[in-house]
Design a protein around this motif. Structure first.
Motif, PDB file in Angstrom:
ATOM      1  N   GLY A  43       0.524  -0.739  -0.052  1.00 31.46           N
ATOM      2  CA  GLY A  43      -0.280  -0.301   0.366  1.00 31.46           C
ATOM      3  C   GLY A  43       0.713   0.956  -0.024  1.00 31.46           C
ATOM      4  O   GLY A  43       0.337   2.260  -0.713  1.00 31.46           O
ATOM      5  N   VAL A  44       1.972   1.773   0.408  1.00 30.54           N
ATOM      6  CA  VAL A  44       2.805   2.306   0.718  1.00 30.54           C
ATOM      7  C   VAL A  44       3.473   2.904  -0.368  1.00 30.54           C
ATOM      8  O   VAL A  44       2.375   4.414  -0.340  1.00 30.54           O
ATOM      9  CB  VAL A  44       3.700   2.276   1.977  1.00 30.54           C
ATOM     10  CG1 VAL A  44       4.947   2.888   1.557  1.00 30.54           C
ATOM     11  CG2 VAL A  44       3.808   1.734   3.089  1.00 30.54           C
ATOM     12  N   ASP A  70       1.641   2.786  -3.084  1.00 30.59           N
ATOM     13  CA  ASP A  70       0.274   3.323  -3.951  1.00 30.59           C
ATOM     14  C   ASP A  70       0.029   4.381  -3.662  1.00 30.59           C
ATOM     15  O   ASP A  70      -0.973   5.410  -4.493  1.00 30.59           O
ATOM     16  CB  ASP A  70      -0.659   1.965  -3.540  1.00 30.59           C
ATOM     17  CG  ASP A  70      -0.288   0.790  -3.891  1.00 30.59           C
ATOM     18  OD1 ASP A  70       0.625   1.023  -4.837  1.00 30.59           O
ATOM     19  OD2 ASP A  70      -0.936  -0.293  -3.575  1.00 30.59           O
ATOM     20  N   ILE A  71       0.858   5.369  -2.298  1.00 31.45           N
ATOM     21  CA  ILE A  71       0.619   6.634  -2.497  1.00 31.45           C
ATOM     22  C   ILE A  71       1.493   7.508  -3.797  1.00 31.45           C
ATOM     23  O   ILE A  71       2.341   7.434  -3.648  1.00 31.45           O
ATOM     24  CB  ILE A  71       1.463   6.917  -0.899  1.00 31.45           C
ATOM     25  CG1 ILE A  71       0.248   6.090   0.530  1.00 31.45           C
ATOM     26  CG2 ILE A  71       1.174   8.310  -0.234  1.00 31.45           C
ATOM     27  CD1 ILE A  71       0.726   5.915   1.713  1.00 31.45           C
ATOM     28  N   ASP A  72       0.119   8.508  -3.538  1.00 34.03           N
ATOM     29  CA  ASP A  72       0.924   9.557  -4.183  1.00 34.03           C
ATOM     30  C   ASP A  72       1.290  10.600  -3.565  1.00 34.03           C
ATOM     31  O   ASP A  72       0.778  11.237  -2.597  1.00 34.03           O
ATOM     32  CB  ASP A  72      -0.129  10.107  -5.330  1.00 34.03           C
ATOM     33  CG  ASP A  72      -0.131   9.350  -6.593  1.00 34.03           C
ATOM     34  OD1 ASP A  72       0.429   9.238  -7.197  1.00 34.03           O
ATOM     35  OD2 ASP A  72      -1.480   9.307  -7.267  1.00 34.03           O
ATOM     36  N   ALA A  73       2.649  10.363  -3.459  1.00 32.00           N
ATOM     37  CA  ALA A  73       3.013  12.211  -1.674  1.00 32.00           C
ATOM     38  C   ALA A  73       2.362  12.772  -2.292  1.00 32.00           C
ATOM     39  O   ALA A  73       2.047  13.738  -2.976  1.00 32.00           O
ATOM     40  CB  ALA A  73       4.229  11.862  -2.109  1.00 32.00           C
ATOM     41  N   TYR A  74       2.031  13.784  -0.671  1.00 26.86           N
ATOM     42  CA  TYR A  74       0.856  14.941  -0.756  1.00 26.86           C
ATOM     43  C   TYR A  74       2.122  15.778  -1.673  1.00 26.86           C
ATOM     44  O   TYR A  74       2.876  16.176  -1.173  1.00 26.86           O
ATOM     45  CB  TYR A  74       0.671  14.810   0.335  1.00 26.86           C
ATOM     46  CG  TYR A  74      -0.105  16.539   0.555  1.00 26.86           C
ATOM     47  CD1 TYR A  74      -1.537  16.245   0.705  1.00 26.86           C
ATOM     48  CD2 TYR A  74       0.557  17.857   0.980  1.00 26.86           C
ATOM     49  CE1 TYR A  74      -2.653  16.937   0.594  1.00 26.86           C
ATOM     50  CE2 TYR A  74      -0.293  19.254   0.944  1.00 26.86           C
ATOM     51  CZ  TYR A  74      -2.040  18.677   0.577  1.00 26.86           C
ATOM     52  OH  TYR A  74      -2.748  19.510   1.375  1.00 26.86           O
ATOM     53  N   ARG A  89      -6.766   9.141   2.289  1.00 21.20           N
ATOM     54  CA  ARG A  89      -6.477   8.329   1.558  1.00 21.20           C
ATOM     55  C   ARG A  89      -4.829   7.841   1.593  1.00 21.20           C
ATOM     56  O   ARG A  89      -4.475   6.761   1.983  1.00 21.20           O
ATOM     57  CB  ARG A  89      -6.282   8.340  -0.250  1.00 21.20           C
ATOM     58  CG  ARG A  89      -5.807   7.211  -1.028  1.00 21.20           C
ATOM     59  CD  ARG A  89      -5.563   7.824  -2.516  1.00 21.20           C
ATOM     60  NE  ARG A  89      -7.036   8.573  -3.636  1.00 21.20           N
ATOM     61  CZ  ARG A  89      -7.370   6.816  -3.905  1.00 21.20           C
ATOM     62  NH1 ARG A  89      -7.223   6.000  -3.369  1.00 21.20           N
ATOM     63  NH2 ARG A  89      -8.907   7.492  -3.965  1.00 21.20           N
ATOM     64  N   ASN A  90      -4.105   8.387   1.873  1.00 18.90           N
ATOM     65  CA  ASN A  90      -2.419   8.230   2.020  1.00 18.90           C
ATOM     66  C   ASN A  90      -2.737   8.024   3.670  1.00 18.90           C
ATOM     67  O   ASN A  90      -1.844   6.976   3.710  1.00 18.90           O
ATOM     68  CB  ASN A  90      -1.714   9.631   2.160  1.00 18.90           C
ATOM     69  CG  ASN A  90      -1.586  10.401   0.297  1.00 18.90           C
ATOM     70  OD1 ASN A  90      -2.114  10.277  -0.213  1.00 18.90           O
ATOM     71  ND2 ASN A  90      -1.007  11.519   0.672  1.00 18.90           N
ATOM     72  N   THR A 103      -4.433   6.549   4.290  1.00 20.15           N
ATOM     73  CA  THR A 103      -5.099   4.856   4.874  1.00 20.15           C
ATOM     74  C   THR A 103      -4.459   3.550   4.300  1.00 20.15           C
ATOM     75  O   THR A 103      -4.114   2.924   4.767  1.00 20.15           O
ATOM     76  CB  THR A 103      -6.672   4.692   3.903  1.00 20.15           C
ATOM     77  OG1 THR A 103      -7.219   5.574   4.785  1.00 20.15           O
ATOM     78  CG2 THR A 103      -7.473   3.524   3.813  1.00 20.15           C
ATOM     79  N   LEU A 104      -3.168   3.539   2.820  1.00 19.11           N
ATOM     80  CA  LEU A 104      -3.006   3.255   2.424  1.00 19.11           C
ATOM     81  C   LEU A 104      -1.653   3.042   3.114  1.00 19.11           C
ATOM     82  O   LEU A 104      -0.756   1.237   3.130  1.00 19.11           O
ATOM     83  CB  LEU A 104      -2.542   3.812   0.846  1.00 19.11           C
ATOM     84  CG  LEU A 104      -3.367   3.897  -0.079  1.00 19.11           C
ATOM     85  CD1 LEU A 104      -3.221   4.416  -0.813  1.00 19.11           C
ATOM     86  CD2 LEU A 104      -3.893   2.038  -0.420  1.00 19.11           C
ATOM     87  N   SER A 105      -0.902   4.130   4.114  1.00 21.18           N
ATOM     88  CA  SER A 105      -0.218   3.728   5.256  1.00 21.18           C
ATOM     89  C   SER A 105      -0.102   3.052   5.839  1.00 21.18           C
ATOM     90  O   SER A 105       0.406   2.815   6.567  1.00 21.18           O
ATOM     91  CB  SER A 105       0.941   5.132   5.255  1.00 21.18           C
ATOM     92  OG  SER A 105       0.343   5.978   6.051  1.00 21.18           O
TER      93      SER A 105
END
Ligand SMILES: Cc1ncc(COP(=O)(O)O)c(C=O)c1O
Length: 370
Positions: A12-13, A15-19, A120-121, A123-125
């Motif tokens: 999941g990590v 998959d994060i588009d960094a803010y 979203r971020n 949750t994924l992390s």
């Protein structure tokens, strides 16, 4: 199965588009107006700045890990039990702590299509599964949220008002949402812009949190209090949630200058009133002036407006952004929020607001000719 050749982050990590924070520079412009991060144009209270400075000769000491005086000051200001408050390094930290504490891998967290990106971020992390639901008129839709609840749902995140749309959900609808959620689902009401809202049917969520076991309210000192640089937020929560988050958080998560500045900021109610009045004057003015230019503005109750641009080449949000940037006006692109044809503008100083309207007028007229 062969062992991995290098350390791998949890699923999941990546998959994060960094803010991507709001830009603060406009190369070549003589004067820059940063209207990209919903910061207050009035700055913090001078009392908060003085309290911050007074901490300079105390930097060798750890801060109070429990933020005791700050929680007491918040409790006094809002009529809350300080024992039910947790402070954080921005509400961002509290969002992350809630996700890490309440999501097991594979658990679902619901948020809305144009909701604040950090839901979203975090949750994924946490190894959770983000569940995005449709909105109606760029506004959270309680029925769509409820329809998405499954036995794996553990958190519902809702920003009220929402960033970047500026829209809000009347509190009767938030109550209906809460009443229909299973008791093991945590409702996170993110009220980062609550101070700006002037609507009779709006509430930030204090009473709901006070009377339930599965709702929390997040607040921040980054917006109306003008202390974004210090990273300071807080949460009002049921006792069990407070107990869990206090175990999960870092022991000194809020630094001492932030605590001191926060206490002083709360004491300067005149400064906050001034900021509310400034916004109450300029938010409708900007909305009206931009609408007059033939651009659509989503009705906002916060300290920013979402402006929609046509799709024709030369007239798009990206074109407008480049045009404004040359004049030192830094807006926020919101493609990451699935709003590629819009820009978000924070309510600025009178000077910035007037310049923005002049520049938008030039853009619209020039683009129309071109
Ligand atoms: C809806 C919403 N929640 C939370 C935050 C984060 O605020 P903080 O600076 O307290 O981390 C923001 C900041 O833009 C926001 O818009």
């Amino acid at each position: 199965m062969s062992a991995p050749k290098r350390p791998a982050p949890r699923a999941g990590v990546l998959d994060i588009d960094a803010y991507v924070p709001g830009r603060s520079e406009a190369p070549g412009a003589a004067k820059v107006f940063k209207l990209s991060s919903n910061e207050t144009p009035l700055g913090p209270s001078p009392k908060a700045v003085a309290a911050y400075r007074a901490q300079a000769d105390q930097l060798s000491f750890y801060p109070d890990g429990a933020s005791t005086e700050l929680r007491q000051a918040i409790g006094r200001a809002y009529g809350l039990d300080p024992g039910r408050i947790v402070c954080g390094a921005g509400s961002d930290e509290l969002l992350a702590l809630l996700a890490h504490t309440y999501l097991e891998p594979g658990d679902e967290a619901i948020f809305t299509r144009h909701g604040f990106l950090m839901y979203r971020n975090v949750t994924l992390s946490s190894g959770g599964k983000p569940v995005e639901v449709a909105e109606k008129n760029l506004t959270a839709d309680v029925d769509a949220i409820l329809a998405a609840v499954t036995p794996r749902t553990r958190i519902v995140f809702i920003a009220n008002p929402n960033n970047p749309t500026g829209t809000y959900v009347p509190f009767s609808a938030v109550r209906r949402l809460h009443a229909a959620l299973p008791p093991n689902v945590l409702l996170v009401i993110d009220a980062a812009y609550a101070e700006y809202v002037r609507r009779n049917d709006y509430e930030a969520g204090i009473e709901l949190v006070a009377t339930s076991d599965n709702a929390v309210m997040l607040r921040t000192f980054s917006k109306i209090y003008g202390l974004a640089a210090l990273r300071l937020g807080w949460m009002y929560a049921p006792a069990d949630v407070v107990g869990a988050i206090n175990r999960a958080r870092g022991p000194f998560n809020v630094n001492a200058p932030a605590q001191a500045a926060g206490i002083a900021a709360l004491s300067d109610t005149a400064h906050v009133e001034h900021a509310v009045a400034h916004n109450a004057q300029w938010l409708p003015w900007l909305t009206e002036e931009i609408t007059k230019l033939g651009l659509e503005v989503t009705p906002s109750v916060a300290n920013f407006v979402l402006i929609h641009f046509p799709k024709q080449p030369g007239k798009t949000a990206k074109d407008a952004d480049a045009f404004l940037m040359k004049r030192g006006l830094v807006f926020r692109q919101v493609g990451a929020y699935k709003l590629p044809n819009a820009l978000r503008m924070t309510v600025g100083t009178e000077e910035a607001n007037r310049l923005a309207i002049t520049a938008l007028k030039e853009f619209v007229n020039g683009a129309a000719r071109g």
